[in-house]
Design an enzyme around this catalytic site. Structure first.
Site, PDB file in Angstrom:
ATOM      1  N   ASP A   1       3.737 -23.313 -48.695  1.00  0.00           N
ATOM      2  CA  ASP A   1       2.807 -23.175 -47.574  1.00  0.00           C
ATOM      3  C   ASP A   1       2.495 -21.687 -47.398  1.00  0.00           C
ATOM      4  O   ASP A   1       1.664 -21.146 -48.122  1.00  0.00           O
ATOM      5  CB  ASP A   1       3.481 -23.803 -46.340  1.00  0.00           C
TER       6      ASP A   1
ATOM      7  N   LYS B   1      -0.233 -25.760 -50.624  1.00  0.00           N
ATOM      8  CA  LYS B   1      -1.253 -25.621 -49.573  1.00  0.00           C
ATOM      9  C   LYS B   1      -1.762 -24.183 -49.615  1.00  0.00           C
ATOM     10  O   LYS B   1      -1.313 -23.343 -48.839  1.00  0.00           O
ATOM     11  CB  LYS B   1      -0.619 -25.897 -48.198  1.00  0.00           C
TER      12      LYS B   1
ATOM     13  N   ASP C   1       9.509 -28.662 -52.469  1.00  0.00           N
ATOM     14  CA  ASP C   1       8.620 -29.742 -52.044  1.00  0.00           C
ATOM     15  C   ASP C   1       7.203 -29.233 -51.824  1.00  0.00           C
ATOM     16  O   ASP C   1       6.237 -29.823 -52.297  1.00  0.00           O
ATOM     17  CB  ASP C   1       9.158 -30.436 -50.780  1.00  0.00           C
TER      18      ASP C   1
HETATM   19  P1  IMP Z   1       6.596 -21.714 -46.314  1.00  0.00           P
HETATM   20  O1  IMP Z   1       7.740 -20.761 -46.185  1.00  0.00           O
HETATM   21  O2  IMP Z   1       5.593 -21.509 -45.209  1.00  0.00           O
HETATM   22  O3  IMP Z   1       5.950 -21.715 -47.670  1.00  0.00           O
HETATM   23  O4  IMP Z   1       7.155 -23.146 -45.978  1.00  0.00           O
HETATM   24  C1  IMP Z   1       7.778 -23.913 -46.896  1.00  0.00           C
HETATM   25  C2  IMP Z   1       8.629 -24.966 -46.237  1.00  0.00           C
HETATM   26  O5  IMP Z   1       8.076 -25.403 -44.985  1.00  0.00           O
HETATM   27  C3  IMP Z   1       8.667 -26.185 -47.102  1.00  0.00           C
HETATM   28  O6  IMP Z   1       9.736 -26.132 -48.002  1.00  0.00           O
HETATM   29  C4  IMP Z   1       8.800 -27.308 -46.085  1.00  0.00           C
HETATM   30  O7  IMP Z   1      10.149 -27.552 -45.808  1.00  0.00           O
HETATM   31  C5  IMP Z   1       8.100 -26.792 -44.861  1.00  0.00           C
HETATM   32  N1  IMP Z   1       6.701 -27.284 -44.778  1.00  0.00           N
HETATM   33  C6  IMP Z   1       5.555 -26.585 -44.954  1.00  0.00           C
HETATM   34  N2  IMP Z   1       4.470 -27.347 -44.817  1.00  0.00           N
HETATM   35  C7  IMP Z   1       4.933 -28.587 -44.542  1.00  0.00           C
HETATM   36  C8  IMP Z   1       4.279 -29.850 -44.295  1.00  0.00           C
HETATM   37  O8  IMP Z   1       3.057 -30.003 -44.317  1.00  0.00           O
HETATM   38  N3  IMP Z   1       5.111 -30.894 -44.066  1.00  0.00           N
HETATM   39  C9  IMP Z   1       6.462 -30.804 -44.044  1.00  0.00           C
HETATM   40  N4  IMP Z   1       7.104 -29.647 -44.277  1.00  0.00           N
HETATM   41  C10 IMP Z   1       6.354 -28.551 -44.514  1.00  0.00           C
HETATM   42 MG    MG Z   2      11.410 -27.247 -48.320  1.00  0.00          MG
END
Ligand code: IMP
Ligand code: MG
Length: 178
Positions: A102, A130, A99
């Site tokens: 981040d 992002k 999805d």
């Molecule tokens: P990462 O490990 O920081 O890249 O986070 C990824 C996961 O965090 C995604 O698969 C989402 O489930 C959650 N996530 C990150 N940013 C958002 C947001 O803005 N809204 C909702 N879920 C988010």
């Molecule tokens: Mg996710």
């Protein structure tokens, strides 16, 4: 629910058009491959089912669940497998469907795990990126939209399990999660 949304960042129509475009691109790229779509639950469910309908190939789909967030909106950096894949991915061409990217910690970990299982190829398709929050480098092969560093919900994305069923991507009013 709609009262908690500050701004719509990606409309239903933009989602529809972009997902169709990505599906057609994947159809072209995977013609002679053995494609397995791997979706990371639960955020990417809306995306993967729409995307799969635009991929005109004989493919398989499977689901994996990891935890990285708890109920907070901040990344923890700790990723744990809650539900593993059921189909055999050895020698297959894996497209991980996410999805949102981040910090990159979640995808980085998942790619690392899947690579160790003798796959033929592994690529990444993420609906949202992002880039401002990136902590580890992850290569994106198919991308929906680049968005600013707002906390977003809708089209599968949640805050405390809510808002997944909004048909668009919107930023949440800060007072809702702060
Ligand atoms: P990462 O490990 O920081 O890249 O986070 C990824 C996961 O965090 C995604 O698969 C989402 O489930 C959650 N996530 C990150 N940013 C958002 C947001 O803005 N809204 C909702 N879920 C988010
Ligand atoms: Mg996710």
């Amino acid at each position: 629910m709609k009262n908690d949304i500050l701004e719509v960042l990606v409309t239903e129509e933009q989602l529809r058009n972009r997902v169709k475009f990505l599906g057609e691109q994947i159809t072209n790229d995977y013609k002679d491959k053995d494609l397995i779509l791997v979706s990371i639950l639960k955020g990417s469910v809306f995306f993967i089912v729409d995307l799969a309908r635009h991929i005109n190939l004989d493919l398989k789909m499977d689901f994996m669940s990891v935890s990285s967030y708890g109920s907070s909106h901040e990344t923890s950096g700790i990723v744990k497998i809650i539900k593993d894949l059921q189909v055999d991915i050895e020698k297959k061409d894996i497209l991980v469907v996410e999805d949102i990217l981040d910090s990159g910690n979640t995808l980085n970990y998942i790619i690392h795990i899947l690579k160790s299982r003798n796959v033929n190829s592994i690529k990444v398709c993420t609906l949202l990126d992002k880039p401002l929050k990136r902590e580890v480098d992850v290569n994106i092969d198919y991308l929906g939209f680049v968005i600013p560093d707002n906390f977003v919900v809708g089209y599968g994305l949640d805050y405390n399990e809510r808002y997944r069923n909004l048909p668009y991507i919107g930023s949440l009013k800060p007072e809702v999660y702060l």
